[in-house]
Design an enzyme around this catalytic site. Structure first.
Site, PDB file in Angstrom:
ATOM      1  N   TYR A  97       1.026  -1.228  -0.021  1.00  0.00           N
ATOM      2  CA  TYR A  97       0.070   0.036  -0.100  1.00  0.00           C
ATOM      3  C   TYR A  97       0.840   1.444  -0.198  1.00  0.00           C
ATOM      4  CZ  TYR A  97      -3.528   3.212   2.303  1.00  0.00           C
ATOM      5  OH  TYR A  97      -4.134   4.445   2.385  1.00  0.00           O
ATOM      6  N   CYS A  98       1.680   1.243   1.074  1.00  0.00           N
ATOM      7  CA  CYS A  98       2.647   2.386   0.936  1.00  0.00           C
ATOM      8  C   CYS A  98       3.504   2.553   0.072  1.00  0.00           C
ATOM      9  CB  CYS A  98       3.121   2.620   2.258  1.00  0.00           C
ATOM     10  SG  CYS A  98       1.913   3.238   3.611  1.00  0.00           S
ATOM     11  N   ASP A 117      10.525  -7.298  -3.395  1.00  0.00           N
ATOM     12  CA  ASP A 117       9.144  -7.546  -2.550  1.00  0.00           C
ATOM     13  C   ASP A 117       9.074  -8.993  -2.988  1.00  0.00           C
ATOM     14  OD1 ASP A 117       6.347  -7.769  -1.895  1.00  0.00           O
ATOM     15  OD2 ASP A 117       6.434  -5.534  -2.113  1.00  0.00           O
ATOM     16  N   ASP A 160      12.408 -12.888  -0.753  1.00  0.00           N
ATOM     17  CA  ASP A 160      12.459 -12.416   0.462  1.00  0.00           C
ATOM     18  C   ASP A 160      13.573 -12.040   1.286  1.00  0.00           C
ATOM     19  OD1 ASP A 160      11.959 -12.773   3.416  1.00  0.00           O
ATOM     20  OD2 ASP A 160      10.876 -14.630   3.423  1.00  0.00           O
ATOM     21  N   ASN A 204       9.889 -12.262  10.625  1.00  0.00           N
ATOM     22  CA  ASN A 204       9.826 -11.465   9.289  1.00  0.00           C
ATOM     23  C   ASN A 204      10.242 -10.277   9.275  1.00  0.00           C
ATOM     24  OD1 ASN A 204       8.825 -11.524   6.422  1.00  0.00           O
ATOM     25  ND2 ASN A 204       7.921  -9.796   7.311  1.00  0.00           N
ATOM     26  N   THR A 230       6.715   3.123  13.510  1.00  0.00           N
ATOM     27  CA  THR A 230       5.347   3.200  13.646  1.00  0.00           C
ATOM     28  C   THR A 230       5.234   4.220  15.109  1.00  0.00           C
ATOM     29  OG1 THR A 230       3.126   2.134  14.377  1.00  0.00           O
ATOM     30  CG2 THR A 230       4.967   0.930  15.076  1.00  0.00           C
ATOM     31  N   SER A 265       0.917  -4.516  20.596  1.00  0.00           N
ATOM     32  CA  SER A 265       0.551  -5.750  19.599  1.00  0.00           C
ATOM     33  C   SER A 265       2.040  -6.269  19.378  1.00  0.00           C
ATOM     34  CB  SER A 265      -0.273  -5.383  18.277  1.00  0.00           C
ATOM     35  OG  SER A 265       0.597  -4.529  17.446  1.00  0.00           O
ATOM     36  N   TYR A 267       2.801  -7.029  16.556  1.00  0.00           N
ATOM     37  CA  TYR A 267       3.425  -5.991  15.243  1.00  0.00           C
ATOM     38  C   TYR A 267       4.188  -4.966  15.887  1.00  0.00           C
ATOM     39  CZ  TYR A 267       3.347  -2.195  12.269  1.00  0.00           C
ATOM     40  OH  TYR A 267       3.675  -1.046  11.678  1.00  0.00           O
ATOM     41  N   HIS A 268       3.478  -3.897  16.730  1.00  0.00           N
ATOM     42  CA  HIS A 268       4.158  -2.919  17.054  1.00  0.00           C
ATOM     43  C   HIS A 268       5.251  -3.277  17.582  1.00  0.00           C
ATOM     44  CE1 HIS A 268      -0.121  -1.306  16.395  1.00  0.00           C
ATOM     45  NE2 HIS A 268       0.534  -0.186  15.974  1.00  0.00           N
ATOM     46  N   LYS A 271       8.492  -3.342  15.675  1.00  0.00           N
ATOM     47  CA  LYS A 271       8.974  -2.477  15.321  1.00  0.00           C
ATOM     48  C   LYS A 271       9.815  -1.701  16.207  1.00  0.00           C
ATOM     49  CE  LYS A 271       6.500  -1.471  11.276  1.00  0.00           C
ATOM     50  NZ  LYS A 271       7.006  -1.130  10.015  1.00  0.00           N
ATOM     51  N   LEU A 325      -9.797   4.946   9.216  1.00  0.00           N
ATOM     52  CA  LEU A 325     -10.550   5.941   8.295  1.00  0.00           C
ATOM     53  C   LEU A 325     -10.988   5.107   6.920  1.00  0.00           C
ATOM     54  CD1 LEU A 325     -11.621   8.745   8.114  1.00  0.00           C
ATOM     55  CD2 LEU A 325      -9.645   9.229   6.710  1.00  0.00           C
ATOM     56  N   VAL A 340     -16.793   1.382  15.814  1.00  0.00           N
ATOM     57  CA  VAL A 340     -16.238   2.098  16.753  1.00  0.00           C
ATOM     58  C   VAL A 340     -15.803   0.924  18.038  1.00  0.00           C
ATOM     59  CG1 VAL A 340     -15.989   3.975  18.456  1.00  0.00           C
ATOM     60  CG2 VAL A 340     -17.096   4.431  16.414  1.00  0.00           C
TER      61      VAL A 340
HETATM   62  O1  LIG Z   1     -12.891  -0.558  12.830  1.00  0.00           O
HETATM   63  C1  LIG Z   1     -12.184   0.030  13.521  1.00  0.00           C
HETATM   64  C2  LIG Z   1     -10.719  -0.098  13.241  1.00  0.00           C
HETATM   65  C3  LIG Z   1      -9.739   0.463  14.375  1.00  0.00           C
HETATM   66  N1  LIG Z   1     -10.380   0.894  15.222  1.00  0.00           N
HETATM   67  C4  LIG Z   1      -9.447   1.672  16.245  1.00  0.00           C
HETATM   68  O2  LIG Z   1      -8.597   2.644  15.747  1.00  0.00           O
HETATM   69  C5  LIG Z   1      -7.261   2.671  16.149  1.00  0.00           C
HETATM   70  C6  LIG Z   1      -6.387   2.516  15.019  1.00  0.00           C
HETATM   71  O3  LIG Z   1      -6.481   1.059  14.610  1.00  0.00           O
HETATM   72  P1  LIG Z   1      -6.109   1.123  12.975  1.00  0.00           P
HETATM   73  O4  LIG Z   1      -6.356  -0.400  12.767  1.00  0.00           O
HETATM   74  O5  LIG Z   1      -6.362   1.953  11.868  1.00  0.00           O
HETATM   75  O6  LIG Z   1      -4.457   1.030  13.142  1.00  0.00           O
HETATM   76  P2  LIG Z   1      -3.450   0.247  13.613  1.00  0.00           P
HETATM   77  O7  LIG Z   1      -3.797  -1.142  14.020  1.00  0.00           O
HETATM   78  O8  LIG Z   1      -2.766   1.053  14.817  1.00  0.00           O
HETATM   79  O9  LIG Z   1      -2.312   0.067  12.676  1.00  0.00           O
HETATM   80  C7  LIG Z   1      -2.117   0.876  11.594  1.00  0.00           C
HETATM   81  O10 LIG Z   1      -1.571   2.150  11.951  1.00  0.00           O
HETATM   82  C8  LIG Z   1       0.045   2.028  12.703  1.00  0.00           C
HETATM   83  C9  LIG Z   1       0.267   3.206  13.010  1.00  0.00           C
HETATM   84  S1  LIG Z   1      -0.033   3.608  14.583  1.00  0.00           S
HETATM   85  O11 LIG Z   1      -1.445   3.489  14.876  1.00  0.00           O
HETATM   86  O12 LIG Z   1       0.594   2.832  15.492  1.00  0.00           O
HETATM   87  O13 LIG Z   1       0.208   5.029  14.927  1.00  0.00           O
HETATM   88  C10 LIG Z   1       0.796   1.351  11.423  1.00  0.00           C
HETATM   89  O14 LIG Z   1       2.016   1.084  12.362  1.00  0.00           O
HETATM   90  C11 LIG Z   1      -0.068  -0.041  11.085  1.00  0.00           C
HETATM   91  O15 LIG Z   1       1.008  -0.518  10.193  1.00  0.00           O
HETATM   92  C12 LIG Z   1      -1.043   0.297  10.456  1.00  0.00           C
HETATM   93  O16 LIG Z   1      -1.705  -1.065  10.104  1.00  0.00           O
HETATM   94  C13 LIG Z   1      -7.014   1.504  17.143  1.00  0.00           C
HETATM   95  O17 LIG Z   1      -7.488   2.244  18.510  1.00  0.00           O
HETATM   96  C14 LIG Z   1      -8.455   0.791  16.964  1.00  0.00           C
HETATM   97  O18 LIG Z   1      -9.016   0.001  18.077  1.00  0.00           O
HETATM   98  C15 LIG Z   1     -11.678   0.962  15.652  1.00  0.00           C
HETATM   99  O19 LIG Z   1     -12.009   1.648  16.651  1.00  0.00           O
HETATM  100  N2  LIG Z   1     -12.524   0.529  14.649  1.00  0.00           N
END
Ligand SMILES: O=c1ccn([C@@H]2O[C@H](COP(=O)(O)OP(=O)(O)O[C@H]3O[C@H](CS(=O)(=O)O)[C@@H](O)[C@H](O)[C@H]3O)[C@@H](O)[C@H]2O)c(=O)[nH]1
Length: 479
Positions: A97-98, A117, A160, A204, A230, A265, A267-268, A271, A325, A340
């Site tokens: 995506y990015c 990739d 890879d 990975n 992140t 998580s 994942y996080h 990083k 979003l 939400v």
């Molecule tokens: O339908 C939804 C989806 C998400 N959320 C909430 O929205 C927030 C953000 O969730 P997200 O799924 O948009 O983003 P996240 O899982 O944090 O991960 C995404 O955003 C990260 C930046 S950050 O969030 O860590 O700043 C990047 O590192 C990741 O690769 C990317 O997938 C969370 O509190 C989540 O609980 C909702 O309330 N409803």
């Protein structure tokens, strides 16, 4: 149907290379095998290298001082002789995506670009029964179309980076001045599906980045690493979040230290581990690195992906890969209540994908010094989930959509009401001109979602991955 997690899958998957005949790229090198993320051993991994003829590179030269991007001449037209040589940028994860949007943007700006990739992001979709909202062309067709439209070549190395032999060959062949590393498993929910996904994500991501660091040390010590980190590395502390480092006075002594990490998580956390490894190698080996702590990205269009439908970017709306979003806009388009999670006070930094590509360009054009570990917080605005839901509801109304919101029991373990104030000035100081979230952006994203709404599988919208229920058993997505 999302049921492939429990299905047995072959350890080696053939890469469908049929479309490569349409392009001018020619395969050479290693065998036609492809990585299966369920098999964590890297010893069987092989890469495919696709290469076009390229001019031999001369010495790389880095600009020493920061220049706002808007004032910079493109690499090949600069009047400064030392910077007139094309800058060679390796985009790891350039089919994602990015990464795809960034690879095109840098190519347009006259950087010599190669994509590295393993195409595993497409495989995750097959395994989980997911699909991008937008139909996307194969990487071969994408690159051929770009060449046909612009005359610009993008080299492609399929393999890879956890396979060091493959990465080393790619490095020696391309000789990058900068490496932009997007090539990680980037979904928090994916990493929380089950033990094997958690292990895969950390293996990975951490080993891939370690290999990149070793490749730079061994084959290109001047090469600047631009690594996607992140904002989630910081968590949600009850104090302001600084950009990477915080100055602390403790028992009368003062030091500037890495900002505390409280990732939420696997994942996080991967990083966080990457950041530590990068910081260490900057100190120990003199690596130059920029850690871009990116917030949540939204949007789909960039100037370059808009040029042709075969250049179109992916847009994820499912509960594993879709981000807040983007998901809300697709939900609004199909009449699904906005999901939400919990109280909706979760606040994060957000940015438009057009700013992702701009930020990476800025980081490359203003490289870190030898031995420097820089951290930039890469986002432009903060929103809570409730604020996003309100913005989408308002924008939907204008388009005649009846947008409702629902409270979903939070599948994650995270603060739902908290203080959040994160600094993000360093990229602005270097010339970032943000695309702030606007009515027109929301209109465009909603219209885009409406255009493709027949492709939405509404069964993929509700979350099915629980932070608390993760276990060792391989999870079936139907259970
Ligand atoms: O339908 C939804 C989806 C998400 N959320 C909430 O929205 C927030 C953000 O969730 P997200 O799924 O948009 O983003 P996240 O899982 O944090 O991960 C995404 O955003 C990260 C930046 S950050 O969030 O860590 O700043 C990047 O590192 C990741 O690769 C990317 O997938 C969370 O509190 C989540 O609980 C909702 O309330 N409803």
């Amino acid at each position: 149907m999302a049921h492939l997690l429990s299905a047995s899958c072959p350890s080696v998957i053939s890469l469908n290379n049929s479309s490569s005949s349409k392009s001018s790229i020619k395969p050479f090198g290693l065998g036609q095998t492809f990585f299966n993320p369920q098999c964590l051993s890297t010893s069987s991994l092989k890469g495919l290298l696709f290469q076009e003829k390229k001019p031999r590179r001369t010495n790389s030269v880095f600009r020493a001082t920061a220049v706002p991007i808007s004032q910079q001449a493109p690499p090949e037209t600069s009047t400064n002789d030392s910077s007139s040589k094309p800058k060679r940028v390796m985009v790891i994860g350039g089919d994602g995506y990015c990464g795809w949007a960034t690879a095109l943007h840098l190519s347009k700006k006259n950087y010599e670009v190669c994509i590295v990739d393993n195409l595993v992001r497409r495989l995750f979709d097959h395994q989980l029964g997911l699909e991008s909202l937008t139909p996307i062309a194969s990487i071969h067709d994408r690159i051929s179309r770009w060449k046909a439209l612009t005359g610009k070549s993008i080299e492609l190395y399929v393999g890879d980076i956890c396979d060091f032999e493959f990465l080393a060959e790619s490095f020696k062949s391309f000789e990058p001045d900068s490496v932009v590393h997007f090539g990680e498993q980037r979904s928090a929910p994916y990493s929380m599906i089950d033990r094997s996904r958690a292990v895969f994500t950390q293996h990975n991501n951490v080993i891939g980045t370690l290999n990149v660091l070793f490749a730079i040390k061994e084959f290109g010590e001047e090469c600047h690493l631009v690594k996607l980190g992140t904002m989630g590395e910081y968590g949600t502390p009850n104090i302001d979040i600084e950009e990477g480092f915080i100055t602390i006075t403790h028992n009368g002594r003062t030091d500037t230290l890495p900002y505390p990490k409280q990732a939420s998580s696997f994942y996080h956390l991967s990083k966080v581990h990457d950041s530590h490894n990068i910081a260490f190698t900057c100190k120990a080996w003199g690596i130059r690195a920029t850690d871009l702590n990116q917030g949540v990205v939204y949007g789909v269009k960039t100037d370059e992906t808009e040029m042709h439908e075969e250049l179109r970017n992916r847009l994820d709306y499912d509960a594993v890969f879709g981000t807040a979003l983007n998901r809300f806009c697709v939900q609004a388009a199909v009449g699904h209540p906005l999901t939400v999670y919990g109280k909706g006070g979760q606040t994060r930094g957000y940015l438009d994908i057009r700013d992702t590509v701009q930020c990476v360009e800025i980081a490359i054009a203003n490289p870190a010094k030898a031995g420097e570990f820089r951290v930039f917080n890469q986002f432009t605005e903060q929103f809570s989930v409730n604020e996003l839901a309100s913005l989408v509801t308002k924008a939907g109304l204008k388009l005649g959509l009846d947008v409702k919101k629902m409270t979903v029991p939070n599948p994650r373990v995270e603060a739902e009401e908290h203080y959040y104030n994160a600094k993000h000035t360093k990229l602005m100081d270097l010339g970032l001109e943000p695309h702030y979230m606007s009515e027109s952006l929301l209109d465009s994203l909603l219209n885009f979602a409406v255009q493709f709404k027949d492709r939405v599988d509404t069964k993929q919208i509700m979350p099915s991955v629980s932070w608390k229920k993760i276990g060792v058993k391989t999870k079936s997505m139907t259970s």
